[in-house]
Write a protein that holds these residues in place. Structure first.
Motif, PDB file in Angstrom:
ATOM      1  N   ASP A 222      41.248  99.885  70.254  1.00 28.75           N
ATOM      2  CA  ASP A 222      40.679  98.534  70.300  1.00 28.75           C
ATOM      3  C   ASP A 222      39.403  98.387  69.478  1.00 28.75           C
ATOM      4  N   LEU A 223      38.592  99.449  69.416  1.00 24.10           N
ATOM      5  CA  LEU A 223      37.319  99.440  68.683  1.00 24.10           C
ATOM      6  C   LEU A 223      36.343  98.390  69.216  1.00 24.10           C
ATOM      7  N   VAL A 224      36.446  98.109  70.515  1.00 24.74           N
ATOM      8  CA  VAL A 224      35.481  97.252  71.206  1.00 24.74           C
ATOM      9  C   VAL A 224      35.100  97.926  72.518  1.00 24.74           C
ATOM     10  N   GLU A 225      33.925  97.611  73.016  1.00 26.09           N
ATOM     11  CA  GLU A 225      33.493  98.151  74.299  1.00 26.09           C
ATOM     12  C   GLU A 225      34.412  97.643  75.409  1.00 26.09           C
ATOM     13  N   GLN A 530      33.208 110.425  56.809  1.00 24.17           N
ATOM     14  CA  GLN A 530      32.021 109.586  56.732  1.00 24.17           C
ATOM     15  C   GLN A 530      32.303 108.190  57.271  1.00 24.17           C
ATOM     16  N   TYR A 531      33.459 107.633  56.926  1.00 28.05           N
ATOM     17  CA  TYR A 531      33.831 106.307  57.426  1.00 28.05           C
ATOM     18  C   TYR A 531      33.828 106.298  58.948  1.00 28.05           C
ATOM     19  N   ARG A 532      34.423 107.298  59.539  1.00 27.11           N
ATOM     20  CA  ARG A 532      34.513 107.331  60.994  1.00 27.11           C
ATOM     21  C   ARG A 532      33.152 107.515  61.650  1.00 27.11           C
ATOM     22  N   THR A 533      32.333 108.393  61.091  1.00 22.23           N
ATOM     23  CA  THR A 533      31.033 108.647  61.730  1.00 22.23           C
ATOM     24  C   THR A 533      30.076 107.478  61.545  1.00 22.23           C
ATOM     25  N   GLN A 534      30.070 106.829  60.359  1.00 21.56           N
ATOM     26  CA  GLN A 534      29.092 105.761  60.146  1.00 21.56           C
ATOM     27  C   GLN A 534      29.458 104.476  60.879  1.00 21.56           C
ATOM     28  N   GLY A 546      38.126 102.335  74.236  1.00 16.84           N
ATOM     29  CA  GLY A 546      38.012 101.579  72.994  1.00 16.84           C
ATOM     30  C   GLY A 546      38.005 102.386  71.719  1.00 16.84           C
ATOM     31  N   GLY A 547      37.908 103.734  71.825  1.00 14.95           N
ATOM     32  CA  GLY A 547      37.861 104.555  70.619  1.00 14.95           C
ATOM     33  C   GLY A 547      36.537 104.465  69.889  1.00 14.95           C
ATOM     34  N   LEU A 548      35.460 104.201  70.608  1.00 18.17           N
ATOM     35  CA  LEU A 548      34.135 104.080  70.001  1.00 18.17           C
ATOM     36  C   LEU A 548      33.228 105.220  70.450  1.00 18.17           C
ATOM     37  N   VAL A 549      32.388 105.668  69.520  1.00 20.91           N
ATOM     38  CA  VAL A 549      31.322 106.617  69.836  1.00 20.91           C
ATOM     39  C   VAL A 549      30.053 106.109  69.155  1.00 20.91           C
ATOM     40  N   VAL A 550      28.938 106.759  69.444  1.00 21.31           N
ATOM     41  CA  VAL A 550      27.685 106.378  68.798  1.00 21.31           C
ATOM     42  C   VAL A 550      27.796 106.687  67.308  1.00 21.31           C
ATOM     43  N   GLU A 551      27.489 105.701  66.491  1.00 20.01           N
ATOM     44  CA  GLU A 551      27.589 105.877  65.042  1.00 20.01           C
ATOM     45  C   GLU A 551      26.504 106.820  64.547  1.00 20.01           C
TER      46      GLU A 551
END
Length: 674
Positions: A222-225, A530-534, A546-551
């Motif tokens: 989802d890439l959302v919280e 790099q895309y994933r981490t930034q 959501g598939g999110l971590v701290v950038e």
């Protein structure tokens, strides 16, 4: 025909029917769906892609009811009168051996009308309106509307439907706690939150019978919280299979996510690893999607077990013959989608019909046609930027005898600067395509030839596509050694100092800022990491929802000031669907963005500016000028003196707000009319 890409071109047996290959033309909203009685245009658009070899097509989204339509009271499929109009579409596709599904799209709280509904009354951050919470009666009616819409698609001759369950639309809104705060049987526990989507699938399957394709577009990340966990994604996928889906398609990210997922800076196939994680958890075919625009990458994804099928949407805007060219071993002749969004998504979100920057014929098949001419002319095209290249290729396709002159030792013009920007490497493919077509069409190409008007008297017509030169500025000290033009900075970034002021914050200014602040490694894996981490993307869901971590943003190798005279927001005129991501990226990298700047002078101390009536000194080592361009038309007086007919194209015609979309479209329109 299939030895190069054996997995991609293997038939896919669905039991009751077989797809001729593993290529899905994914759903794109083109805007044609919203035009009354545009069915002939839609039929022509899809027929070209079916003729081009695609196995299965999914249409743009059609609403099952007015509440869920993309625009108020448009793009609906809810009665036999409307369904009958679609028969011209399905017949056109079937004539060329492809199959086609209608996408059923209920937008939920993303709807643009006034009567939008959602599981809970929570306004979307990208919507102007507050949705109404659906009642029990609303829910049952909407389920019935989905089933009825599918039945109407079947009546219209479609081979199946795709139920849109991702990207933050209605079914996706029911799934997650972010948007579903209900306390009844449709909310709370995950079993209840899955219930709406599963009820829709069961109702559709019951209505259409067993011999009808049901593709379900499932949000894999989802890439959302407060989005789904991976365990929930797998559980839902397994229940979707049990409910009667034939195929699961991959959806990536909600529309409101602050993560770019489909524009050119996103590495190709960046989300195929997510689809791979689902393989083996379900028995039905799984489709991988997002930023797959190359037949070899598509082949590799299937061959490595990451998916059973590949979805490519915008690549079929760029080239209707993508599949046939790949099958014939002519991948170099594919006009590759560069992920720019400028003519497709940007136009859709501006209420226009979509087309394609590299292929302006897309969605205009009934209006713009390349027809062989009986009046063959000898045409000189001067300048091999994209305007000149598009002119030369289109003229040659029509049968004209074309000579293309270019003063430099390579084709491409301004595109050669664009392709040097990190994240814009796909622009190389546009030049590769044109180089291939010039050869195939026997266009005479003269590189390193600065042509004079007197050399062109033997031609019937001359196209002046000599492009632009950087605009000079009248600032005291403009000739100081600290000053560089943007071509110099792009070609020789190693000469740029550690502190930089960029004058001009249009597209080129942003390009230069991205180049000078880039600190990533080289190669595909480095770019992907790099895309994933930034952007804080966690395809392994290690931190939950959501598939999110701290950038994590790598430190910029330079301190950069991006400046403009106008007091408006910097990048205001950037592409609508990508400008936000470009601004956000530079902010993450610590770029100082200043508007309302008056440039006072340049000296050994740096750049002197005035902002809000306050004088400031930016003690920078380098000042890069990105303040626009001027048309290069020195050939015109010579042509006029010799009496040679000519036409100005692209930047040579109008330099202001120069962009490749306008240049290629203008070139194509001229060439089809000559």
């Amino acid at each position: 025909m299939t030895t190069l890409y054996p997995h991609l071109f293997a038939p896919l047996d669905l039991g009751f029917t077989t797809l001729r290959n593993r290529v899905l033309m994914g759903s794109m909203h083109t805007g044609l769906e919203d035009i009354a009685d545009a069915h002939d245009r839609i039929a022509a658009f899809y027929a070209e892609r079916a003729k081009g070899g695609v196995g299965l097509i999914v249409t743009g989204g059609y609403g099952p009811n007015a509440d869920g339509s993309v625009r108020a009271d448009t793009g609906l499929m809810n009665n036999e009168i409307e369904a009958a109009k679609h028969k011209v579409i399905t017949q056109a596709v079937h004539e060329h051996g492809a199959k086609i599904c209608l996408q059923i799209l209920h937008t939920g709280r993303y709807a643009r009308g006034q009567s939008l509904v959602a599981p809970s009354a929570i306004q979307a951050p990208i919507s102007r309106n507050m949705p109404r919470e659906m009642t029990e009666e609303d829910i049952h009616r909407t389920v019935e509307d989905f089933a009825h819409c599918a039945a109407m698609a079947q009546f219209a001759g479609y081979d199946g439907v795709e139920i849109m369950g991702s990207e933050g639309y209605l079914i996706n809104q029911f799934l997650v706690k972010r948007t579903n705060k209900r306390t009844d049987g449709w909310g709370g526990h995950y079993d209840n939150r899955m219930k709406f989507g599963l009820t829709v699938i069961r109702a559709v399957r019951e209505r259409v019978g067993s011999d009808f394709i049901i593709v379900f577009r499932l949000s894999m990340i989802d890439l959302v919280e407060d989005g789904s966990t991976w365990a929930e994604v797998v559980q839902f996928a397994q229940e979707v299979e049990k409910a009667g889906a034939t195929i699961i398609n991959t959806g990536i990210g909600w529309h409101e996510a602050r993560v770019p997922t489909i524009y050119t800076a996103v590495p190709r196939g960046a989300f195929s690893d997510v689809t791979q994680r689902l393989m083996g958890h379900v028995k039905i075919p799984v489709i991988s999607s997002n930023r797959i625009n190359d037949p070899q990458m598509a082949e590799d994804i299937i061959a490595s077990g990451k998916a059973n099928m590949i979805s490519m949407a915008r690549p079929f805007l760029a080239d209707a013959d993508f599949v046939n060219k790949a099958a014939a071993g002519r991948a170099d002749a594919i006009n590759t989608c560069i992920g720019c969004n400028q003519a497709c998504l940007d136009q859709i979100f501006s209420g226009q019909v979509a087309t394609c920057l590299v292929n302006p014929l897309a969605c205009h098949e009934t209006e713009i046609k390349i027809i062989k001419t009986h009046d063959i002319q000898r045409v000189a095209v001067v300048g091999a930027g994209v305007a000149g290249l598009a002119t030369a290729v289109t003229l040659a396709e029509r049968g004209h005898q074309v000579t293309l002159f270019e003063a430099q030792q390579q084709i491409g013009g301004q595109f050669n600067y664009a392709k040097a920007i990190p994240g814009k490497e796909d622009f190389n493919d546009t030049l590769r395509y044109y180089q291939t077509r010039l050869t195939e069409l026997s266009v005479t190409l003269k590189l390193g030839h600065y042509v004079k008007g007197s050399e062109l008297s033997s031609f019937d017509h001359v196209v002046v596509s000599t492009g632009v030169v950087p605009r000079s500025l009248n600032i005291p000290g403009i000739n100081h050694p600290k000053v560089m033009t943007y071509p110099d900075a792009i070609e020789h970034p190693e000469r740029v100092g550690k502190t930089v002021a960029i004058i001009g914050a249009g597209g080129i200014g942003f390009d230069v800022a991205e180049l000078l602040t880039h600190s990533g490694g080289h190669g595909y894996q480095a770019e992907l990491d790099q895309y994933r981490t930034q952007w804080g993307i966690d395809v392994h869901y290690t931190d939950g929802r959501g598939g999110l971590v701290v950038e994590q943003m790598s430190a910029s190798p330079r301190e950069v000031f991006l400046l403009q005279r106008k007091a408006t927001k910097l990048g205001e005129n950037l592409a609508k669907t990508t400008g936000w991501a470009r601004r956000l990226l530079l902010q993450k990298r610590g770029v100082h963005m200043l508007g309302g700047v008056e440039y006072v002078k340049i000296d050994d101390g740096g750049l002197h500016i005035r902002v809000d009536d306050t004088d400031k000194l930016l003690p920078v080592a380098t000042i890069v000028i990105c303040a626009g361009q001027e048309s290069k038309t020195d050939l015109v007086p010579e042509l006029q003196q010799c009496g040679i007919p000519y036409t100005l194209i692209g930047g040579a015609d109008v330099a202001a707000e120069l962009d490749a979309k306008r240049a290629i479209a203008q070139a194509t329109q001229f060439a089809v009319a000559l």
